[in-house]
Design a protein around this motif. Sequence first.
Motif, PDB file in Angstrom:
ATOM      1  N   GLY A  83      14.947 -10.775   2.529  1.00  0.00           N
ATOM      2  CA  GLY A  83      13.521 -10.523   2.744  1.00  0.00           C
ATOM      3  C   GLY A  83      13.189  -9.043   2.646  1.00  0.00           C
ATOM      4  O   GLY A  83      13.965  -8.225   2.158  1.00  0.00           O
ATOM      5  N   GLY A  84      12.010  -8.721   3.132  1.00  0.00           N
ATOM      6  CA  GLY A  84      11.550  -7.339   3.084  1.00  0.00           C
ATOM      7  C   GLY A  84      10.042  -7.298   2.986  1.00  0.00           C
ATOM      8  O   GLY A  84       9.346  -8.292   3.268  1.00  0.00           O
ATOM      9  N   TRP A  85       9.525  -6.170   2.563  1.00  0.00           N
ATOM     10  CA  TRP A  85       8.091  -5.975   2.450  1.00  0.00           C
ATOM     11  C   TRP A  85       7.723  -5.814   0.975  1.00  0.00           C
ATOM     12  O   TRP A  85       8.422  -5.168   0.217  1.00  0.00           O
ATOM     13  CB  TRP A  85       7.664  -4.721   3.214  1.00  0.00           C
ATOM     14  N   ALA A  86       6.581  -6.383   0.574  1.00  0.00           N
ATOM     15  CA  ALA A  86       6.157  -6.305  -0.823  1.00  0.00           C
ATOM     16  C   ALA A  86       4.644  -6.375  -0.899  1.00  0.00           C
ATOM     17  O   ALA A  86       3.971  -6.768   0.064  1.00  0.00           O
ATOM     18  CB  ALA A  86       6.774  -7.442  -1.642  1.00  0.00           C
ATOM     19  N   LEU A  87       4.117  -5.987  -2.052  1.00  0.00           N
ATOM     20  CA  LEU A  87       2.685  -6.098  -2.312  1.00  0.00           C
ATOM     21  C   LEU A  87       2.406  -7.477  -2.894  1.00  0.00           C
ATOM     22  O   LEU A  87       3.128  -7.940  -3.786  1.00  0.00           O
ATOM     23  CB  LEU A  87       2.227  -5.022  -3.301  1.00  0.00           C
ATOM     24  N   VAL A  88       1.379  -8.131  -2.396  1.00  0.00           N
ATOM     25  CA  VAL A  88       1.037  -9.471  -2.855  1.00  0.00           C
ATOM     26  C   VAL A  88       0.737  -9.433  -4.347  1.00  0.00           C
ATOM     27  O   VAL A  88      -0.097  -8.648  -4.817  1.00  0.00           O
ATOM     28  CB  VAL A  88      -0.186 -10.021  -2.089  1.00  0.00           C
ATOM     29  N   GLY A  89       1.436 -10.268  -5.109  1.00  0.00           N
ATOM     30  CA  GLY A  89       1.171 -10.390  -6.539  1.00  0.00           C
ATOM     31  C   GLY A  89       1.414  -9.116  -7.313  1.00  0.00           C
ATOM     32  O   GLY A  89       0.847  -8.923  -8.387  1.00  0.00           O
ATOM     33  N   GLY A  90       2.237  -8.219  -6.778  1.00  0.00           N
ATOM     34  CA  GLY A  90       2.495  -6.964  -7.476  1.00  0.00           C
ATOM     35  C   GLY A  90       1.272  -6.057  -7.533  1.00  0.00           C
ATOM     36  O   GLY A  90       1.111  -5.265  -8.473  1.00  0.00           O
ATOM     37  N   ALA A  91       0.362  -6.183  -6.567  1.00  0.00           N
ATOM     38  CA  ALA A  91      -0.873  -5.380  -6.562  1.00  0.00           C
ATOM     39  C   ALA A  91      -0.554  -3.897  -6.642  1.00  0.00           C
ATOM     40  O   ALA A  91       0.493  -3.436  -6.185  1.00  0.00           O
ATOM     41  CB  ALA A  91      -1.657  -5.675  -5.287  1.00  0.00           C
ATOM     42  N   ARG A  92      -1.493  -3.150  -7.253  1.00  0.00           N
ATOM     43  CA  ARG A  92      -1.309  -1.716  -7.398  1.00  0.00           C
ATOM     44  C   ARG A  92      -2.573  -1.020  -6.931  1.00  0.00           C
ATOM     45  O   ARG A  92      -3.630  -1.616  -6.797  1.00  0.00           O
ATOM     46  CB  ARG A  92      -1.017  -1.322  -8.848  1.00  0.00           C
TER      47      ARG A  92
ATOM     48  N   THR B 145       9.447   3.647  13.112  1.00  0.00           N
ATOM     49  CA  THR B 145       8.261   4.294  12.532  1.00  0.00           C
ATOM     50  C   THR B 145       7.923   3.669  11.183  1.00  0.00           C
ATOM     51  O   THR B 145       6.756   3.424  10.863  1.00  0.00           O
ATOM     52  CB  THR B 145       8.503   5.801  12.367  1.00  0.00           C
ATOM     53  N   ALA B 146       8.951   3.409  10.370  1.00  0.00           N
ATOM     54  CA  ALA B 146       8.719   2.801   9.064  1.00  0.00           C
ATOM     55  C   ALA B 146       8.068   1.432   9.212  1.00  0.00           C
ATOM     56  O   ALA B 146       7.137   1.078   8.470  1.00  0.00           O
ATOM     57  CB  ALA B 146      10.043   2.684   8.307  1.00  0.00           C
ATOM     58  N   ARG B 147       8.538   0.645  10.180  1.00  0.00           N
ATOM     59  CA  ARG B 147       7.971  -0.696  10.377  1.00  0.00           C
ATOM     60  C   ARG B 147       6.509  -0.596  10.833  1.00  0.00           C
ATOM     61  O   ARG B 147       5.659  -1.350  10.383  1.00  0.00           O
ATOM     62  CB  ARG B 147       8.818  -1.458  11.403  1.00  0.00           C
ATOM     63  N   ARG B 148       6.217   0.384  11.715  1.00  0.00           N
ATOM     64  CA  ARG B 148       4.837   0.578  12.163  1.00  0.00           C
ATOM     65  C   ARG B 148       3.928   0.958  10.993  1.00  0.00           C
ATOM     66  O   ARG B 148       2.795   0.505  10.889  1.00  0.00           O
ATOM     67  CB  ARG B 148       4.765   1.670  13.241  1.00  0.00           C
ATOM     68  N   ASP B 149       4.444   1.813  10.085  1.00  0.00           N
ATOM     69  CA  ASP B 149       3.645   2.223   8.931  1.00  0.00           C
ATOM     70  C   ASP B 149       3.358   1.038   8.021  1.00  0.00           C
ATOM     71  O   ASP B 149       2.238   0.887   7.498  1.00  0.00           O
ATOM     72  CB  ASP B 149       4.374   3.318   8.151  1.00  0.00           C
ATOM     73  N   LEU B 150       4.357   0.186   7.798  1.00  0.00           N
ATOM     74  CA  LEU B 150       4.155  -0.987   6.950  1.00  0.00           C
ATOM     75  C   LEU B 150       3.125  -1.930   7.577  1.00  0.00           C
ATOM     76  O   LEU B 150       2.258  -2.482   6.882  1.00  0.00           O
ATOM     77  CB  LEU B 150       5.480  -1.701   6.735  1.00  0.00           C
ATOM     78  N   GLU B 151       3.210  -2.099   8.879  1.00  0.00           N
ATOM     79  CA  GLU B 151       2.243  -2.954   9.571  1.00  0.00           C
ATOM     80  C   GLU B 151       0.847  -2.338   9.522  1.00  0.00           C
ATOM     81  O   GLU B 151      -0.151  -3.062   9.405  1.00  0.00           O
ATOM     82  CB  GLU B 151       2.689  -3.170  11.015  1.00  0.00           C
ATOM     83  N   ALA B 152       0.769  -0.995   9.573  1.00  0.00           N
ATOM     84  CA  ALA B 152      -0.534  -0.325   9.518  1.00  0.00           C
ATOM     85  C   ALA B 152      -1.188  -0.536   8.154  1.00  0.00           C
ATOM     86  O   ALA B 152      -2.416  -0.703   8.067  1.00  0.00           O
ATOM     87  CB  ALA B 152      -0.359   1.166   9.793  1.00  0.00           C
ATOM     88  N   LEU B 153      -0.392  -0.546   7.100  1.00  0.00           N
ATOM     89  CA  LEU B 153      -0.952  -0.813   5.774  1.00  0.00           C
ATOM     90  C   LEU B 153      -1.553  -2.207   5.714  1.00  0.00           C
ATOM     91  O   LEU B 153      -2.660  -2.415   5.180  1.00  0.00           O
ATOM     92  CB  LEU B 153       0.142  -0.665   4.699  1.00  0.00           C
ATOM     93  N   ALA B 154      -0.839  -3.181   6.253  1.00  0.00           N
ATOM     94  CA  ALA B 154      -1.344  -4.552   6.240  1.00  0.00           C
ATOM     95  C   ALA B 154      -2.619  -4.666   7.067  1.00  0.00           C
ATOM     96  O   ALA B 154      -3.586  -5.329   6.663  1.00  0.00           O
ATOM     97  CB  ALA B 154      -0.272  -5.500   6.777  1.00  0.00           C
ATOM     98  N   THR B 155      -2.655  -4.000   8.231  1.00  0.00           N
ATOM     99  CA  THR B 155      -3.838  -4.033   9.094  1.00  0.00           C
ATOM    100  C   THR B 155      -5.038  -3.391   8.405  1.00  0.00           C
ATOM    101  O   THR B 155      -6.185  -3.814   8.599  1.00  0.00           O
ATOM    102  CB  THR B 155      -3.548  -3.293  10.412  1.00  0.00           C
ATOM    103  N   ALA B 156      -4.780  -2.367   7.567  1.00  0.00           N
ATOM    104  CA  ALA B 156      -5.865  -1.666   6.874  1.00  0.00           C
ATOM    105  C   ALA B 156      -6.406  -2.451   5.690  1.00  0.00           C
ATOM    106  O   ALA B 156      -7.349  -2.004   5.030  1.00  0.00           O
ATOM    107  CB  ALA B 156      -5.376  -0.302   6.398  1.00  0.00           C
ATOM    108  N   GLY B 157      -5.844  -3.627   5.409  1.00  0.00           N
ATOM    109  CA  GLY B 157      -6.362  -4.452   4.318  1.00  0.00           C
ATOM    110  C   GLY B 157      -5.573  -4.343   3.027  1.00  0.00           C
ATOM    111  O   GLY B 157      -5.930  -4.973   2.023  1.00  0.00           O
ATOM    112  N   ILE B 158      -4.511  -3.520   3.010  1.00  0.00           N
ATOM    113  CA  ILE B 158      -3.651  -3.450   1.817  1.00  0.00           C
ATOM    114  C   ILE B 158      -2.860  -4.761   1.761  1.00  0.00           C
ATOM    115  O   ILE B 158      -2.300  -5.195   2.771  1.00  0.00           O
ATOM    116  CB  ILE B 158      -2.690  -2.245   1.907  1.00  0.00           C
ATOM    117  N   PRO B 159      -2.792  -5.401   0.581  1.00  0.00           N
ATOM    118  CA  PRO B 159      -2.107  -6.702   0.502  1.00  0.00           C
ATOM    119  C   PRO B 159      -0.592  -6.578   0.595  1.00  0.00           C
ATOM    120  O   PRO B 159       0.146  -6.805  -0.372  1.00  0.00           O
ATOM    121  CB  PRO B 159      -2.551  -7.246  -0.858  1.00  0.00           C
TER     122      PRO B 159
END
Length: 327
Positions: A57-66, A34-48
Amino acid sequence: MRADRLVAVLLFLQSRGRVTAAEVAAELEVSERTARRDLEALATAGIPVYAQRGRGGGWALVGGARTDLTGLNAAEVRALFLVAGPSAAGPELRVALRKLVRALPAPLRPDAEAAARATVADGTDWTDTPLGAATQRAALQQAVLDGVQVRLGYARPGRTADERLVHPLGLADKAGVDYLVANTEAGLRTFRIGRVTSVRPTGDPVIRPEGFDLATAWRSLTGRMADRMRAATVLARAEAGAEPVLRGLLDGRLRILRTLPDGRLEIEVDGPSPEVVAAQLAGFGARVEILEPPRARERLARLAAELATLYGPPAPTSSLPPRAGSD
């Protein structure tokens, strides 16, 4: 629920910088899938958000975006601004709330602004408006934050003010009345801020009792006060029409035992002593008849005699002519 969870994932990313699906799962108490699906959903929604594969490795916001999202939902925003809307707040809180409005997602801003306009707070007591109470409260609050001792001017009812050295530990609000919780030579004490006449910081650091917790200390102190307020019980009869006024005066210290055949109520009233309860009920006159204990009845009798002497009609003077003297 998923929308709230996605916001929580985004805020978790912002706070941690880089996360794994396992860490997100543990934080949100969901499965890794579920956590992986949520992270992928954020990326699909346009969140960097991007994923970095491999060791470290892991998941991060591009350039420390907020983002300006606060994580609050609409109901939480309304509740917050109803309790502490700009019309009810001090200057610092008003500034903070204006910043929060700007940080909210656009769809939630109208709700926040409407809630802020829906309430107003007036801390002035109709019966007691001590001058300078707000100033004393601010000074004590600053002493608590700075952790410094103060010389406290304090006036109990019917007494002149005296000064004492106290260690301010916190402030408490009891039904709209502000109190200071402080350490003293005699142990922990509470001081009603409306009775504070002066606050003089000494610059010396506060000495806090070991393991001190404000909420726990407040419960203990108020529990002792509640016990003192119920140390004695008076039995009485009252007219039924007096019940609303009695409840307003005595609150939880009044108990209705039964309705008597003549329509009056048999009641019990708790208080610190029979004499204090008698004095509180004296203003009801014949509408409330105290039955026991004898000490309460004796107190009322003394009060009645004092009032009769002070306010009773003057003694009649004799209209007979003076007696003639004898030879």
